[in-house]
Design an enzyme around this catalytic site. Sequence first.
Site, PDB file in Angstrom:
ATOM      1  CG  ASP A  22     -20.351  -6.106  15.202  1.00 31.42           C
ATOM      2  OD1 ASP A  22     -20.835  -5.277  14.412  1.00 31.42           O
ATOM      3  OD2 ASP A  22     -19.417  -6.861  14.901  1.00 31.42           O
ATOM      4  CG  HIS A  62     -20.572  -4.457  11.263  1.00 29.12           C
ATOM      5  ND1 HIS A  62     -19.939  -4.143  12.444  1.00 29.12           N
ATOM      6  CD2 HIS A  62     -20.134  -3.560  10.344  1.00 29.12           C
ATOM      7  CE1 HIS A  62     -19.146  -3.110  12.252  1.00 29.12           C
ATOM      8  NE2 HIS A  62     -19.244  -2.721  10.989  1.00 29.12           N
TER       9      HIS A  62
END
Length: 159
Positions: free
Chosen positions: A24, A26
């Site tokens: 990920d 983000h």
Amino acid sequence: MAVPTVCGGTPMTETVILGVIGSDAHVVGITILEQALEAAGFDVVNLGVQTSQDEFVDAASATDAEAVLVSSLYGHAKQDCEGFHRRLAEADLDVTTYIGGNLAVGQDDFGETRQFFRELGFDRVFDSETDPAEAIEALKADLDLHSTETERESRSVSA
């Protein structure tokens, strides 16, 4: 600015490890959480994005952290967190663990998702809509960090 304190006047310097697990990338959520945690008086080690389980464990061990906060927004946290608490135990770490974000692809029932991560060993599980203040209050309670009213007033006056 005054240093936040807990009951008894001891400076609050609890270390928390923060990062986005797995592949990920983000970063916005953990950046906001990092700033909120620091404003609340925590010593934050932000591992950033695409953090492996081993990186969380190594950082918690190296800093003698009290808590590890895992973020995931891309929906694959179930796979990324399998065996995470076993690794913490193997490293002889007794830390409070939180996870938050969009934790499962197609997540319809957050209650089921919360139960899954609780069974994995996480102390608290938050959805992506959780306000950072809520997580910080939970962390203070879980780490038993409570300042007196006088201490809170002195911090707001000196800020």
